[in-house]
Motif scaffolding. Structure first.
Motif, PDB file in Angstrom:
ATOM      1  N   ILE A 105       0.897  -1.152   0.000  1.00  0.00           N
ATOM      2  CA  ILE A 105       0.000   0.000   0.000  1.00  0.00           C
ATOM      3  C   ILE A 105       0.933   1.197   0.000  1.00  0.00           C
ATOM      4  N   PRO A 106       1.073   1.885  -1.149  1.00  0.00           N
ATOM      5  CA  PRO A 106       2.136   2.871  -1.298  1.00  0.00           C
ATOM      6  C   PRO A 106       1.869   4.262  -0.736  1.00  0.00           C
ATOM      7  N   GLU A 107       0.665   4.721  -0.781  1.00  0.00           N
ATOM      8  CA  GLU A 107       0.419   6.116  -0.432  1.00  0.00           C
ATOM      9  C   GLU A 107      -0.034   6.233   1.020  1.00  0.00           C
ATOM     10  N   ILE A 108       0.945   6.503   1.900  1.00  0.00           N
ATOM     11  CA  ILE A 108       0.705   6.543   3.340  1.00  0.00           C
ATOM     12  C   ILE A 108       1.104   7.908   3.890  1.00  0.00           C
ATOM     13  N   CYS A 109       0.276   8.451   4.767  1.00  0.00           N
ATOM     14  CA  CYS A 109       0.672   9.616   5.561  1.00  0.00           C
ATOM     15  C   CYS A 109       1.315   9.041   6.824  1.00  0.00           C
ATOM     16  N   TRP A 110       2.622   9.194   6.958  1.00  0.00           N
ATOM     17  CA  TRP A 110       3.335   8.535   8.053  1.00  0.00           C
ATOM     18  C   TRP A 110       3.093   9.195   9.408  1.00  0.00           C
ATOM     19  N   GLU A 111       2.624  10.427   9.435  1.00  0.00           N
ATOM     20  CA  GLU A 111       2.301  11.063  10.717  1.00  0.00           C
ATOM     21  C   GLU A 111       1.142  10.347  11.406  1.00  0.00           C
ATOM     22  N   SER A 112       0.159   9.939  10.612  1.00  0.00           N
ATOM     23  CA  SER A 112      -1.001   9.252  11.160  1.00  0.00           C
ATOM     24  C   SER A 112      -1.033   7.763  10.798  1.00  0.00           C
ATOM     25  N   GLU A 113      -0.150   7.369   9.919  1.00  0.00           N
ATOM     26  CA  GLU A 113      -0.109   6.035   9.316  1.00  0.00           C
ATOM     27  C   GLU A 113      -1.496   5.638   8.804  1.00  0.00           C
ATOM     28  N   ARG A 114      -2.004   6.522   7.960  1.00  0.00           N
ATOM     29  CA  ARG A 114      -3.290   6.312   7.313  1.00  0.00           C
ATOM     30  C   ARG A 114      -3.086   6.438   5.801  1.00  0.00           C
ATOM     31  N   PRO A 115      -3.947   5.788   5.006  1.00  0.00           N
ATOM     32  CA  PRO A 115      -3.807   5.912   3.550  1.00  0.00           C
ATOM     33  C   PRO A 115      -4.100   7.337   3.092  1.00  0.00           C
ATOM     34  N   VAL A 116      -3.382   7.772   2.069  1.00  0.00           N
ATOM     35  CA  VAL A 116      -3.565   9.100   1.503  1.00  0.00           C
ATOM     36  C   VAL A 116      -4.688   9.084   0.475  1.00  0.00           C
ATOM     37  N   SER A 117      -4.753   8.018  -0.309  1.00  0.00           N
ATOM     38  CA  SER A 117      -5.713   7.984  -1.408  1.00  0.00           C
ATOM     39  C   SER A 117      -6.957   7.174  -1.059  1.00  0.00           C
ATOM     40  N   SER A 118      -8.012   7.510  -1.747  1.00  0.00           N
ATOM     41  CA  SER A 118      -9.239   6.745  -1.653  1.00  0.00           C
ATOM     42  C   SER A 118      -9.736   6.568  -3.079  1.00  0.00           C
ATOM     43  N   PRO A 119      -9.960   5.390  -3.570  1.00  0.00           N
ATOM     44  CA  PRO A 119      -9.873   4.139  -2.839  1.00  0.00           C
ATOM     45  C   PRO A 119      -8.432   3.770  -2.503  1.00  0.00           C
ATOM     46  N   ILE A 120      -8.284   2.854  -1.576  1.00  0.00           N
ATOM     47  CA  ILE A 120      -6.958   2.411  -1.151  1.00  0.00           C
ATOM     48  C   ILE A 120      -6.275   1.706  -2.317  1.00  0.00           C
ATOM     49  N   GLU A 121      -5.056   2.135  -2.601  1.00  0.00           N
ATOM     50  CA  GLU A 121      -4.273   1.502  -3.670  1.00  0.00           C
ATOM     51  C   GLU A 121      -3.486   0.353  -3.067  1.00  0.00           C
ATOM     52  N   ILE A 122      -3.591  -0.821  -3.672  1.00  0.00           N
ATOM     53  CA  ILE A 122      -2.806  -1.979  -3.240  1.00  0.00           C
ATOM     54  C   ILE A 122      -2.242  -2.636  -4.494  1.00  0.00           C
ATOM     55  N   ASN A 123      -0.942  -2.933  -4.457  1.00  0.00           N
ATOM     56  CA  ASN A 123      -0.239  -3.457  -5.628  1.00  0.00           C
ATOM     57  C   ASN A 123       0.445  -4.773  -5.308  1.00  0.00           C
ATOM     58  N   GLU A 124       0.386  -5.694  -6.265  1.00  0.00           N
ATOM     59  CA  GLU A 124       1.166  -6.917  -6.157  1.00  0.00           C
ATOM     60  C   GLU A 124       2.590  -6.573  -6.584  1.00  0.00           C
ATOM     61  N   ILE A 125       3.571  -6.976  -5.782  1.00  0.00           N
ATOM     62  CA  ILE A 125       4.965  -6.610  -6.040  1.00  0.00           C
ATOM     63  C   ILE A 125       5.567  -7.451  -7.163  1.00  0.00           C
ATOM     64  N   PHE A 126       5.294  -8.730  -7.192  1.00  0.00           N
ATOM     65  CA  PHE A 126       5.825  -9.580  -8.266  1.00  0.00           C
ATOM     66  C   PHE A 126       4.898 -10.762  -8.466  1.00  0.00           C
ATOM     67  N   ARG A 127       4.993 -11.347  -9.623  1.00  0.00           N
ATOM     68  CA  ARG A 127       4.220 -12.546  -9.933  1.00  0.00           C
ATOM     69  C   ARG A 127       5.107 -13.767  -9.737  1.00  0.00           C
ATOM     70  N   LEU A 128       4.509 -14.842  -9.287  1.00  0.00           N
ATOM     71  CA  LEU A 128       5.277 -16.073  -9.126  1.00  0.00           C
ATOM     72  C   LEU A 128       5.886 -16.473 -10.446  1.00  0.00           C
ATOM     73  N   GLY A 129       7.122 -16.897 -10.389  1.00  0.00           N
ATOM     74  CA  GLY A 129       7.807 -17.332 -11.581  1.00  0.00           C
ATOM     75  C   GLY A 129       8.393 -16.215 -12.410  1.00  0.00           C
TER      76      GLY A 129
END
Length: 130
Positions: A105-129
Motif C-alpha cells: 500500500i504505497p500512499e501513506i501519511c506517516w504522521e497518522s499512518e493512514r492511507p492518503v488515497s481513496s480508494p486504497i491503492e494496493i499493488n502486487e509486487i511480483f508474480r510467481l515465476g
C-alpha cells in the motif's frame, strides 16, 4: 540467489517491522527479516507498507480491501494495525520457508499512518515465476 525488499513498514505474521529488509530465495520462500543498517545487494525499496501473505491471499484480495476500508472508518486505527487485524490477512499469513506473495500500500501519511488515497491503492509486487 536471495532478493531483498526494504520497506518503511513490513506486515509479517502478527508483527509490524519498521525499516527492515525481507529476504526471499529464488523460490519466493521467506528466508529472514532483518533490520536495515545499510544498502544491501539485490535489495529493492518498496514504498509504503509491504504485506507478506500466502499464495491463497490473491483470490481474497477484494475481500481484504473491502474489510480494510471498513476497519479504517475508525479514525484512530493505523493502517498496519488494520492489516494485522484483518481476518483475510490473518487467514492468509505466510510462514518462514513458505512461498509467499508481496503486496504494498504505497500512499501513506506517516504522521497518522493512514492511507492518503481513496480508494486504497494496493499493488502486487511480483508474480510467481517472474
Amino acid at each position: 540467489m536471495k532478493r531483498g525488499f526494504f520497506a518503511h513498514c513490513i506486515c509479517y505474521r502478527e508483527q509490524t517491522y519498521y525499516k527492515h529488509i525481507l529476504f526471499l530465495n529464488e523460490k519466493d520462500e521467506i528466508i529472514e527479516i532483518v533490520p536495515f543498517f545499510n544498502e544491501t545487494a539485490n535489495t529493492i525499496f518498496i514504498d509504503g507498507i509491504l504485506i507478506v501473505v500466502s499464495l491463497s491471499f490473491q483470490i481474497r484480495l477484494k475481500e481484504f480491501v473491502s474489510t480494510l476500508k471498513k476497519q479504517l472508518e475508525d479514525p484512530k486505527i493505523q493502517l498496519s494495525q488494520a492489516v494485522l487485524e484483518n481476518p483475510v490477512y490473518k487467514n492468509d499469513m505466510s510462514n518462514i520457508e513458505n512461498r509467499c506473495l508481496l503486496y504494498n500500500i504505497p500512499e501513506i501519511c506517516w504522521e497518522s499512518e493512514r492511507p492518503v488515497s481513496s480508494p486504497i491503492e494496493i499493488n502486487e509486487i511480483f508474480r510467481l515465476g517472474s
